[in-house]
Design a protein around this motif. Structure first.
Motif, PDB file in Angstrom:
ATOM      1  N   ILE A  89       0.911  -1.212   0.240  1.00 27.06           N
ATOM      2  CA  ILE A  89       0.135  -0.099   0.188  1.00 27.06           C
ATOM      3  C   ILE A  89       0.910   1.281  -0.044  1.00 27.06           C
ATOM      4  O   ILE A  89       0.562   2.288  -0.675  1.00 27.06           O
ATOM      5  CB  ILE A  89      -0.759   0.008   1.181  1.00 27.06           C
ATOM      6  N   VAL A  90       1.961   1.131   0.785  1.00 27.85           N
ATOM      7  CA  VAL A  90       2.927   2.296   0.850  1.00 27.85           C
ATOM      8  C   VAL A  90       3.566   2.557  -0.365  1.00 27.85           C
ATOM      9  O   VAL A  90       3.670   3.606  -0.830  1.00 27.85           O
ATOM     10  CB  VAL A  90       3.821   2.266   1.929  1.00 27.85           C
ATOM     11  N   ALA A  96       1.539   6.648  -6.678  1.00 24.89           N
ATOM     12  CA  ALA A  96       0.723   7.878  -7.110  1.00 24.89           C
ATOM     13  C   ALA A  96       1.191   9.333  -6.463  1.00 24.89           C
ATOM     14  O   ALA A  96       0.713   9.982  -7.706  1.00 24.89           O
ATOM     15  CB  ALA A  96      -0.649   7.454  -6.391  1.00 24.89           C
ATOM     16  N   LEU A  97       1.760   9.469  -5.561  1.00 28.19           N
ATOM     17  CA  LEU A  97       2.282  10.558  -5.315  1.00 28.19           C
ATOM     18  C   LEU A  97       3.280  11.335  -6.273  1.00 28.19           C
ATOM     19  O   LEU A  97       3.194  12.219  -6.502  1.00 28.19           O
ATOM     20  CB  LEU A  97       2.831  10.548  -3.761  1.00 28.19           C
ATOM     21  N   ARG A 101       2.731  14.536  -8.518  1.00 32.52           N
ATOM     22  CA  ARG A 101       4.130  15.499  -8.574  1.00 32.52           C
ATOM     23  C   ARG A 101       4.622  15.796  -9.868  1.00 32.52           C
ATOM     24  O   ARG A 101       4.655  16.754 -10.436  1.00 32.52           O
ATOM     25  CB  ARG A 101       5.089  14.952  -7.665  1.00 32.52           C
ATOM     26  N   CYS A 102       4.535  14.428 -10.566  1.00 34.22           N
ATOM     27  CA  CYS A 102       5.158  14.730 -12.079  1.00 34.22           C
ATOM     28  C   CYS A 102       4.325  15.382 -13.146  1.00 34.22           C
ATOM     29  O   CYS A 102       4.734  16.231 -13.774  1.00 34.22           O
ATOM     30  CB  CYS A 102       5.298  13.341 -12.349  1.00 34.22           C
ATOM     31  N   GLN A 103       2.974  15.247 -12.716  1.00 31.68           N
ATOM     32  CA  GLN A 103       1.890  15.955 -13.513  1.00 31.68           C
ATOM     33  C   GLN A 103       1.726  17.637 -13.235  1.00 31.68           C
ATOM     34  O   GLN A 103       1.897  18.353 -14.004  1.00 31.68           O
ATOM     35  CB  GLN A 103       0.702  15.222 -13.205  1.00 31.68           C
TER      36      GLN A 103
END
Length: 132
Positions: A89-90, A96-97, A101-103
Motif C-alpha cells: 500500500i505504501v 501515485a504521489l 508530482r510529475c503531472q
C-alpha cells in the motif's frame, strides 16, 4: 507353557509374598499371603495409575507447548503478511504521489501540454497548432 505365564505374571509377587510370610510367620499364613498379594496388586495398580497420569500430564504439557508454538508461528505469518500488505500500500501511494508530482511539474513547466477536452471536430487543442 502355563508355568512360563505364571512365572512372568505372578512369580515376582508370589515369591516376595512367600518370603514375607516366612519372615513374619503369621497365625493364618494363607490369609496373610492373600492380603500381601492384594496389597502388592493395589500398589502395582497405584504405580501404573500414577505413571499413566504423569504420562498424560507430560503429553498435555507437550501439546500445550506445541499449540503455543503453532500460534506464535501463525502470529508471525500474519504480522509478516500485514507488513507486506502495508508495504504494498505504501509503495502504491508513493507511486501515485510521484505521478501527481510529475503531472504538477509538467503542468507548471509546459502549460500548453496539459491534456484538455477535444473540440467537437476532434482536434486536440492541448498540443501546439501545426505550422502554416
Amino acid at each position: 507353557m502355563d508355568a512360563a505365564y505364571l512365572k512372568a505374571h505372578v512369580g515376582g509377587a508370589l515369591a516376595a509374598g512367600l518370603a514375607h510370610t516366612v519372615q513374619m510367620q503369621p497365625d493364618d499364613p494363607v490369609a496373610f499371603l492373600a492380603q500381601f498379594l492384594l496389597a502388592a496388586d493395589a500398589k502395582k495398580l497405584a504405580a501404573t495409575t500414577a505413571a499413566a497420569e504423569r504420562e498424560a500430564a507430560e503429553k498435555n504439557a507437550a501439546d500445550k507447548a506445541e499449540a503455543a508454538r503453532v500460534i506464535a508461528i501463525q502470529k508471525e505469518k500474519a504480522a509478516a503478511a500485514a507488513k507486506a500488505k502495508e508495504d504494498g500500500i505504501v509503495a502504491a501511494l508513493d507511486e501515485a504521489l510521484e505521478k501527481v508530482r510529475c503531472q504538477r511539474w509538467h503542468a507548471a513547466c509546459w502549460p500548453s501540454h496539459i491534456p484538455s477536452q477535444r473540440s467537437a471536430r476532434g482536434r486536440d487543442h492541448s498540443s501546439p497548432a501545426p505550422p502554416l
